[in-house]
Design a protein around this motif. Structure first.
Motif, PDB file in Angstrom:
ATOM      1  N   PHE A  29      20.781  -3.091 -15.003  1.00  0.00           N
ATOM      2  CA  PHE A  29      20.479  -3.401 -13.290  1.00  0.00           C
ATOM      3  C   PHE A  29      21.024  -1.709 -11.960  1.00  0.00           C
ATOM      4  CE2 PHE A  29      19.737  -6.888 -15.896  1.00  0.00           C
ATOM      5  CZ  PHE A  29      19.248  -8.133 -15.249  1.00  0.00           C
ATOM      6  N   GLY A  30      21.560  -0.754 -12.535  1.00  0.00           N
ATOM      7  CA  GLY A  30      21.037   0.384 -11.543  1.00  0.00           C
ATOM      8  C   GLY A  30      22.753   0.419 -10.748  1.00  0.00           C
ATOM      9  N   ARG A  31      23.159   0.003 -11.218  1.00  0.00           N
ATOM     10  CA  ARG A  31      25.045  -0.075 -10.485  1.00  0.00           C
ATOM     11  C   ARG A  31      25.734   0.733 -11.436  1.00  0.00           C
ATOM     12  NH1 ARG A  31      27.225  -4.482  -7.445  1.00  0.00           N
ATOM     13  NH2 ARG A  31      25.272  -5.278  -6.842  1.00  0.00           N
ATOM     14  N   LEU A  32      24.893   1.588 -12.918  1.00  0.00           N
ATOM     15  CA  LEU A  32      26.148   2.232 -13.808  1.00  0.00           C
ATOM     16  C   LEU A  32      25.402   3.298 -14.389  1.00  0.00           C
ATOM     17  CD1 LEU A  32      29.274   3.533 -14.655  1.00  0.00           C
ATOM     18  CD2 LEU A  32      27.954   2.282 -17.197  1.00  0.00           C
ATOM     19  N   GLU A  33      25.283   3.757 -13.994  1.00  0.00           N
ATOM     20  CA  GLU A  33      24.881   5.535 -14.689  1.00  0.00           C
ATOM     21  C   GLU A  33      25.076   6.142 -16.050  1.00  0.00           C
ATOM     22  OE1 GLU A  33      21.380   8.300 -14.141  1.00  0.00           O
ATOM     23  OE2 GLU A  33      22.112   7.095 -12.715  1.00  0.00           O
TER      24      GLU A  33
ATOM     25  N   ARG B 181      11.579  -6.671  -7.425  1.00  0.00           N
ATOM     26  CA  ARG B 181      12.799  -6.858  -7.171  1.00  0.00           C
ATOM     27  C   ARG B 181      13.429  -7.729  -7.969  1.00  0.00           C
ATOM     28  NH1 ARG B 181       9.272 -11.552  -3.864  1.00  0.00           N
ATOM     29  NH2 ARG B 181       8.720 -11.890  -5.779  1.00  0.00           N
ATOM     30  N   ILE B 182      15.048  -6.923  -8.231  1.00  0.00           N
ATOM     31  CA  ILE B 182      15.944  -6.630  -9.324  1.00  0.00           C
ATOM     32  C   ILE B 182      17.361  -7.246  -8.039  1.00  0.00           C
ATOM     33  CG2 ILE B 182      17.560  -5.280 -10.767  1.00  0.00           C
ATOM     34  CD1 ILE B 182      14.990  -3.729 -11.155  1.00  0.00           C
ATOM     35  N   GLY B 183      18.012  -8.689  -9.068  1.00  0.00           N
ATOM     36  CA  GLY B 183      18.959  -8.947  -8.208  1.00  0.00           C
ATOM     37  C   GLY B 183      20.541  -9.096  -9.233  1.00  0.00           C
ATOM     38  N   LEU B 184      21.398  -8.749  -9.080  1.00  0.00           N
ATOM     39  CA  LEU B 184      22.255  -8.930  -9.880  1.00  0.00           C
ATOM     40  C   LEU B 184      23.622  -9.619  -9.311  1.00  0.00           C
ATOM     41  CD1 LEU B 184      24.255  -7.594 -12.645  1.00  0.00           C
ATOM     42  CD2 LEU B 184      24.061  -6.037 -11.206  1.00  0.00           C
ATOM     43  N   LEU B 185      24.494  -9.905  -9.949  1.00  0.00           N
ATOM     44  CA  LEU B 185      25.717 -10.619 -10.020  1.00  0.00           C
ATOM     45  C   LEU B 185      27.039 -10.031 -10.864  1.00  0.00           C
ATOM     46  CD1 LEU B 185      27.582 -13.052  -8.879  1.00  0.00           C
ATOM     47  CD2 LEU B 185      26.874 -13.758 -10.395  1.00  0.00           C
ATOM     48  N   ALA B 186      27.330  -9.161 -10.860  1.00  0.00           N
ATOM     49  CA  ALA B 186      28.657  -8.874 -10.877  1.00  0.00           C
ATOM     50  C   ALA B 186      29.786  -9.206 -11.264  1.00  0.00           C
ATOM     51  CB  ALA B 186      28.682  -7.438 -11.022  1.00  0.00           C
ATOM     52  N   GLN B 187      30.453  -8.388 -12.079  1.00  0.00           N
ATOM     53  CA  GLN B 187      32.405  -9.314 -12.113  1.00  0.00           C
ATOM     54  C   GLN B 187      32.933  -9.160 -10.293  1.00  0.00           C
ATOM     55  OE1 GLN B 187      34.215  -8.299 -15.633  1.00  0.00           O
ATOM     56  NE2 GLN B 187      32.638  -8.878 -16.697  1.00  0.00           N
ATOM     57  N   SER B 188      32.515  -8.147  -9.827  1.00  0.00           N
ATOM     58  CA  SER B 188      33.182  -8.461  -8.805  1.00  0.00           C
ATOM     59  C   SER B 188      31.881  -8.038  -7.495  1.00  0.00           C
ATOM     60  CB  SER B 188      33.655  -6.864  -7.870  1.00  0.00           C
ATOM     61  OG  SER B 188      32.720  -5.745  -8.851  1.00  0.00           O
ATOM     62  N   ASP B 189      32.165  -8.339  -6.642  1.00  0.00           N
ATOM     63  CA  ASP B 189      31.346  -8.977  -5.141  1.00  0.00           C
ATOM     64  C   ASP B 189      31.149  -8.306  -3.873  1.00  0.00           C
ATOM     65  OD1 ASP B 189      32.756  -9.876  -3.173  1.00  0.00           O
ATOM     66  OD2 ASP B 189      32.987 -11.259  -4.613  1.00  0.00           O
ATOM     67  N   SER B 190      30.677  -8.212  -2.949  1.00  0.00           N
ATOM     68  CA  SER B 190      29.905  -6.427  -2.031  1.00  0.00           C
ATOM     69  C   SER B 190      30.402  -7.652  -0.811  1.00  0.00           C
ATOM     70  CB  SER B 190      29.172  -6.434  -2.207  1.00  0.00           C
ATOM     71  OG  SER B 190      28.114  -6.536  -2.183  1.00  0.00           O
ATOM     72  N   LEU B 191      31.175  -9.144  -1.002  1.00  0.00           N
ATOM     73  CA  LEU B 191      30.559  -9.833   0.050  1.00  0.00           C
ATOM     74  C   LEU B 191      31.902  -9.348   1.535  1.00  0.00           C
ATOM     75  CD1 LEU B 191      31.286 -13.566  -1.589  1.00  0.00           C
ATOM     76  CD2 LEU B 191      29.177 -12.175  -0.977  1.00  0.00           C
TER      77      LEU B 191
ATOM     78  N   LEU C  94      13.401 -10.271 -11.313  1.00  0.00           N
ATOM     79  CA  LEU C  94      14.422 -10.058 -12.402  1.00  0.00           C
ATOM     80  C   LEU C  94      15.159 -10.072 -12.006  1.00  0.00           C
ATOM     81  CD1 LEU C  94      15.198  -8.878 -15.284  1.00  0.00           C
ATOM     82  CD2 LEU C  94      14.568  -6.991 -14.584  1.00  0.00           C
ATOM     83  N   ILE C  95      17.147 -10.971 -12.884  1.00  0.00           N
ATOM     84  CA  ILE C  95      17.852 -11.466 -11.960  1.00  0.00           C
ATOM     85  C   ILE C  95      18.977 -11.556 -13.451  1.00  0.00           C
ATOM     86  CG2 ILE C  95      19.766 -13.805 -12.176  1.00  0.00           C
ATOM     87  CD1 ILE C  95      17.874 -14.730  -9.827  1.00  0.00           C
ATOM     88  N   GLY C  96      20.384 -10.100 -12.875  1.00  0.00           N
ATOM     89  CA  GLY C  96      20.914 -10.508 -14.209  1.00  0.00           C
ATOM     90  C   GLY C  96      22.682 -10.964 -14.095  1.00  0.00           C
ATOM     91  N   LEU C  97      23.040 -11.594 -14.523  1.00  0.00           N
ATOM     92  CA  LEU C  97      24.564 -12.521 -14.004  1.00  0.00           C
ATOM     93  C   LEU C  97      25.376 -11.862 -15.001  1.00  0.00           C
ATOM     94  CD1 LEU C  97      22.019 -15.928 -14.045  1.00  0.00           C
ATOM     95  CD2 LEU C  97      23.283 -14.757 -11.979  1.00  0.00           C
TER      96      LEU C  97
END
Length: 598
Positions: A51-55, A68-78, A143-146
């Motif tokens: 999901f493009g968070r880690l190279e 359109r790609i969305g991800l719920l990672a273990q840490s948020d960016s709120l 596409l969603i990653g959770l």
């Protein structure tokens, strides 16, 4: 079906081990993929790369143009300075977002108890996680990653999330990849399973039940090298086929092959033998609650509770946070006394509680595992066989090398296993498990359940893990409307009761706490009871402040730590998780107490 995202020859390694090695995979329209594997084997790493968070160090990830790609990672960016409403719906006015059925459903399903004008920085860890999940789900994604979306959700929240994801897209459209230890959720939502192990990804058809069947077949073919693991998974499969027939009614589950594999597998538990052993150890009386009530002044928490707990009884307790589950457990354990009614205990009763913290391990953090075990019994009987503590540890997923590891250096999951072992070796005959699935992967959960199958005492489980609840208990009760209600229909009956409770005509005229239970507005405590409650609230707030400061200090240590010292980083992360878990439990107690004050 159209390819949404493809990955080719992905590779990522640390100095001391390879995490992902030459992985090639694709995600297509209609895919509902559950990702499983042992803790530390690379599930979150792979998800972050996809999901493009880690190279990746090698290989590439190629999404289809316009996806359109969305991800719920273990840490948020709120944003800590933003409001809950702004983070979820942006600048939309209420009439605008309330007119969108999807947004309205997400808000009511996840954050109905959180004021929209509250600042993100003022939220608890669990509330913040739910806001981040809601922020993702209100968006339009192909596409969603959770990553562990069921953390901080109760049974109702998990059921809502499963329904939402199953109905989010039309058939054969959209896709999701989810990492979770919740096996009921995997079975309910996923049509494919990826097992991440030894640097590779091994695909299986179907959800958790079908994955177990195929894994048994794989292990049977592998034969001798995986004999122990095979037998354990065959037992798990036997339960899936015999104990939960609804799971096996799906066409994807190959019933004929399953029946052939488990033809000679005995029942998961020999209930009659266990009850006979339990009666011998406990006598006929365990704990009897008769017309028991607990009140603080005029505020009733539990009322008219009658429960005669029997030897060998295996019971699951359901209820929302703040409903009174902790009060009920404390009554059983003798930590508090009722304000009405009567409690009697058998003379031989010895209660032990496996809680969400690791308090007993904190005092022995400097000792090695073998030194800790040497202070306890030299043998333990499981399934009629005498096992040494080291053999028990092996059964719980430890290796011989772990015996020389200091307790403080164990991972969160390893400490949970050691904690369980020490509790069992203290020889209780009444065992209370309070959310025992924290920091535990699916393999470890299977091993834990297998161990509990042969434990003959009285077992009481409080957990949001629906699969575990159904797997290790024989009956369920709900703490609801200040009372204890038997649930012949199990978790499904509980969800129906809660839905009916929320739809009562008087619901809008009552003040609701975090547990969803109703109480007349304006009702307050008085006198000594009010003083005691406020004193405990203040104590909890001070403890939360201290833990928050400790977490900030640990984060500073993480930032300054040698990035190549993976063992040291892992130990610091484990300390952070331990404190976050304690804060979460303290916040639940705080909510329960503030509900009492009106």
């Amino acid at each position: 079906m159209a390819l949404l995202l493809g990955a080719e020859s992905l590779h990522l390694a640390y100095p001391n081990r390879v995490v992902i090695d030459s992985v090639t995979c694709g995600i297509f329209d209609g895919d509902r993929i559950g990702m499983v594997g042992r803790n530390g084997d690379g599930k979150s790493t792979l998800l972050s790369m996809l999901f493009g968070r880690l190279e990746p160090m090698g290989g590439r990830v190629t999404p289809r143009g316009g996806v359109r790609i969305g991800l719920l990672a273990q840490s948020d960016s709120l944003d800590d300075e933003a409001t809950v409403g702004h983070e979820i719906v942006g600048h939309l006015q209420e009439y605008e977002w309330a007119g969108d059925p999807r947004i309205r459903d997400v808000v009511s399903g996840l954050v109905s108890d959180i004021p929209f004008d509250r600042l993100i920085g003022a939220l608890s860890g669990g509330q913040r996680r739910r806001v981040a999940l809601a922020q993702l789900l209100v968006g339009e994604w192909d596409l969603i990653g959770l990553d562990e979306p069921t953390n901080h959700l109760d049974v109702e929240g998990i059921a809502w999330l499963a329904r939402h994801l199953k109905n989010r897209w039309p058939k054969n459209q959209g896709a999701l990849v989810v990492i979770t230890h919740d096996r009921w959720f995997l079975d309910e939502v996923c049509t494919a399973t990826w097992e991440v192990h030894d640097g590779i990804v091994e695909p299986f058809e179907g959800g958790y039940a079908a994955y177990v069947l195929q894994r048994v077949e794989r292990d049977r073919i592998a034969a001798q090298a995986e004999q122990k693991r095979q037998n354990l998974m065959r037992k798990e499969l036997a339960w899936l086929r015999r104990g939960a027939p609804a799971r096996t009614s799906k066409p994807k589950f190959r019933i004929d092959a399953a029946n052939q594999l488990i033809a000679d597998v005995p029942d998961v538990r020999n209930s009659l033998e266990l009850k006979r052993m339990a009666t011998a150890r406990l006598g006929k009386k365990v704990v009897d609650l008769e017309d028991v009530g607990v009140a603080y002044g005029d505020k009733q928490v539990l009322a008219d509770v009658t429960w005669l707990i029997a030897p060998g009884e295996r019971t699951g307790i359901l209820g929302q946070n703040g409903a009174g589950k902790s009060t009920l457990l404390n009554l059983i354990a003798g930590a508090i006394e009722p304000t009405s009614g009567r409690i009697t205990r058998g003379k031989t009763v010895q209660v032990a509680i496996l809680d969400q913290q690791f308090r007993e391990l904190a005092e022995i953090g400097d000792k090695r595992v073998r030194e800790v075990l040497a202070e306890y019994r030299t043998s333990f009987t499981v399934d009629g066989k005498e096992l040494s503590p080291a053999q028990l540890l092996e059964r719980l997923g430890f290796t011989k090398d772990h015996l020389s590891t200091p307790v403080m250096d164990l991972s969160g999951g390893q400490r949970r296993r050691l904690q369980l072992l020490l509790v069992l070796m203290s020889e209780p005959n009444v065992l209370i498990l309070d959310e025992p699935t924290n920091d535990v992967d699916t393999d470890m959960l299977t091993a834990l359940e297998d161990l509990l199958d042969s434990w003959p005492g009285t077992l009481i489980v409080v957990s949001h893990d629906r699969y575990l609840m159904e797997r290790v208990t024989d009956q369920q009760y709900a703490v609801i409307d200040q009372g204890l209600r038997h649930l012949p229909g199990g978790v499904e009956e509980y969800l129906q009761l809660r839905a009916a409770q929320d739809s009562r005509p008087d619901a809008a005229a009552t003040a609701r706490g975090s547990d969803g239970s109703a109480a007349p507005e304006g009702q307050a405590l008085s006198g000594a009871e009010l003083h005691a409650v406020k004193k405990e609230v203040s104590s909890i707030e001070r403890r939360i402040d201290r833990l928050t400061a400790e977490i900030a200090r640990l984060h500073d240590q993480l930032a300054a730590h040698d990035p190549t010292d993976f063992e040291g980083l892992s130990a610091l992360h484990a300390q952070v998780r331990e404190r976050e878990e304690e804060i979460e439990q303290l916040e639940e107690r705080w909510l329960e107490l503030t509900e009492l004050t009106g």
